[in-house]
Design an enzyme around this catalytic site. Structure first.
Site, PDB file in Angstrom:
ATOM      1  N   CYS A 365      29.057 -38.611 -88.133  1.00  0.00           N
ATOM      2  CA  CYS A 365      28.177 -39.140 -87.161  1.00  0.00           C
ATOM      3  C   CYS A 365      29.189 -38.997 -85.768  1.00  0.00           C
ATOM      4  O   CYS A 365      29.696 -39.931 -85.457  1.00  0.00           O
ATOM      5  CB  CYS A 365      28.134 -40.843 -87.579  1.00  0.00           C
ATOM      6  SG  CYS A 365      27.434 -40.992 -88.938  1.00  0.00           S
ATOM      7  N   GLU A 366      29.188 -37.807 -85.357  1.00  0.00           N
ATOM      8  CA  GLU A 366      29.874 -37.567 -84.213  1.00  0.00           C
ATOM      9  C   GLU A 366      29.340 -36.077 -83.825  1.00  0.00           C
ATOM     10  O   GLU A 366      28.556 -35.481 -84.681  1.00  0.00           O
ATOM     11  CB  GLU A 366      31.410 -36.934 -84.577  1.00  0.00           C
ATOM     12  CG  GLU A 366      32.265 -38.167 -85.188  1.00  0.00           C
ATOM     13  CD  GLU A 366      33.046 -38.780 -84.206  1.00  0.00           C
ATOM     14  OE1 GLU A 366      33.099 -38.395 -83.011  1.00  0.00           O
ATOM     15  OE2 GLU A 366      33.377 -40.013 -84.584  1.00  0.00           O
TER      16      GLU A 366
END
Ligand code: LLP
Length: 441
Positions: A365-366
């Site tokens: 989640c980046e």
């Protein structure tokens, strides 16, 4: 770009160490780190032989921070190298592997008392103190243990290595080492000579990492030799070991052109010898401690290709093709940390023409991009992507971010694949978690 024992097999698959990478992925799962044992051993031999030929009395230490497992320690021991450790954990791993502690050098800018005690009790060959307080602490620990601990002092030669700022360490404002110009290094020498628990044997410097140019070493050699001369003039003490650190770069992409180990050894040996002759000091034993250049090109990471997405971009108008893989930031933080670049091959279509530009993204989640642009054959979900030159500072810097389990590591040689680190399990992600009574259901 094919490195080490990499080949394209008759099935058009990428092969390394005589093993088909498609079979490795099927057997061990992905993401998977694959290490080429023959290349690691070849690099070790190149280092040891080249320095012996070019300089004479010398020793090579492997900087274990680049890639450390108990099996790796065995290889390093068998090849006759020293081991550079920088924490209790690295020392513990070496001891678990039965690595001879007299060939260990302990580094770090802040070693805890417990680490100093462990180093002394373990019979570590060399400790490299990095502050006056640490010299005193180590002196006291050694005296209590009734031993005289051999030390080399980490010096800061004030040389800018012109590499990424986060891996530059030899410049004037670095957190590492005793500054030579300010006089701190001379104070450290006098302090070390005055303590009965310590035996000063040498000096150390490490200017930086992923250096593609040897000039910073030439400058550092001059500063170090000049300092050795001052020590001899002012205290009468002759330095017996000069450790020039690690730092030689590796080939991440075709355009990178680092010197070979043999060329680098020749250049370092010549710069150090010239600098010693010019300064008029007795020739010390030369030590180097490479990490990346021993294991970097020996590693690939195999990923399964997931969704492939076309995204419109306004500037310049066009589309970008994102290819997602089943790893990313947690198994390779280097692109995010250092803007590191990588190259890749579709391992199950290794002979196909690269025809399309892809951006390889991770699944965290980046915006964890692994490669911002790479030319590959037409890719599809289910393909196997091999990212190259991931042998150094990938496994060793892996994390559990997003609670990903860390990948397995396989050592390949002449058609045999041995698991040297098994994949973490989901259970291991919670095994250190504790539940206070008031939160229990
Ligand atoms: N000696 C000392 C004291 C070091 O601090 C290092 C690396 C080495 C030797 C080995 O340097 P090498 O030959 O591997 O360049 N995580 C970064 C690299 C940090 C290097 C830290 N010190 C990266 O992924 O690029």
């Amino acid at each position: 770009m094919l490195l080490g024992t990499q080949k394209i097999s008759t099935r058009d698959h990428l092969e390394v160490g005589g093993c088909d990478t498609v079979d490795l992925a099927a057997q061990f799962g992905t993401p998977l780190y694959v290490m080429d044992e023959a290349l690691i051993r070849h690099n070790c031999k190149q280092y040891v032989d080249s320095f012996a030929d070019c300089y004479g009395e010398s020793a090579v230490a492997f900087a274990s921070k680049a890639f450390m497992t108990t099996a790796m320690c065995r290889i390093i021991d068998q090849e006759g190298l020293w081991l550079d450790v920088a924490s209790a954990g690295e020392l513990y791993t070496a001891k678990c592997a039965g690595f001879p502690t007299q060939r260990i050098i302990f580094h770090g800018n802040y070693k805890s008392i417990e680490e100093l005690e462990l180093a002394v009790q373990s019979g570590v060959g060399l400790v490299a103190p990095d502050s006056l307080a640490e010299i005193e602490q180590l002196g006291a620990v050694a005296e209590d243990a009734g031993v005289r601990q051999c030390v080399i002092l980490r010096c800061n030669p004030g040389v800018d290595p012109h590499t990424h700022r986060l891996i530059s360490t030899g410049q004037e404002d670095s957190k590492f080492g005793f500054n030579i110009r300010s006089g701190d290094a001379m104070k450290a020498v006098r302090k070390a000579l005055s303590l009965s628990g310590l035996k000063l044997v040498g000096l150390h410097c490490h200017v930086g990492s992923q250096l593609l140019d040897a000039m910073p070493y030439v400058e550092a050699a001059k500063v170090m030799a000049g300092f050795m001369k001052r020590i001899s003039d002012e205290t009468g003490f002759e330095i017996g070991i000069l450790n020039m650190g690690g730092g030689i770069g590796v080939r991440y992409i075709e355009e990178h052109n680092p010197p070979t180990i043999a060329q680098w050894a020749e250049l370092i040996s010549k710069s150090v010898t010239d600098a010693e002759n010019e300064a008029g000091v007795c020739k010390p034993k030369l030590m180097v401690e490479p990490g990346r250049s021993i294991v970097g090109e020996a590693g690939i990471t195999l990923y399964s290709v997931g969704p492939i997405k076309e995204c419109g971009i306004p500037e310049p108008p066009g589309t970008r093709t994102y290819l997602a893989v089943d790893g990313g930031l947690s198994d390779n933080p280097r692109p995010t940390m250092y803007d590191a670049v990588y190259s890749a091959i579709i391992a199950n279509k290794a002979a196909a023409e690269p025809v399309k530009e892809y951006r390889v993204s991770g699944k965290h989640c980046e915006t964890d991009m692994l490669i911002s642009s790479v030319l590959l054959p037409e890719a599809e979900a289910g393909d196997l992507l091999a990212v190259q030159t991931t042998g150094a500072y990938n496994y060793s810097m892996a994390s559990n971010y997003n609670r990903f389990t860390r990948p397995a590591v396989v050592l390949v040689k002449e058609g045999t694949a041995d698991l040297i680190v098994r994949r973490e399990t989901l259970y291991e992600l919670v095994k250190c978690d504790l539940m206070p009574d008031r939160l229990k259901v």
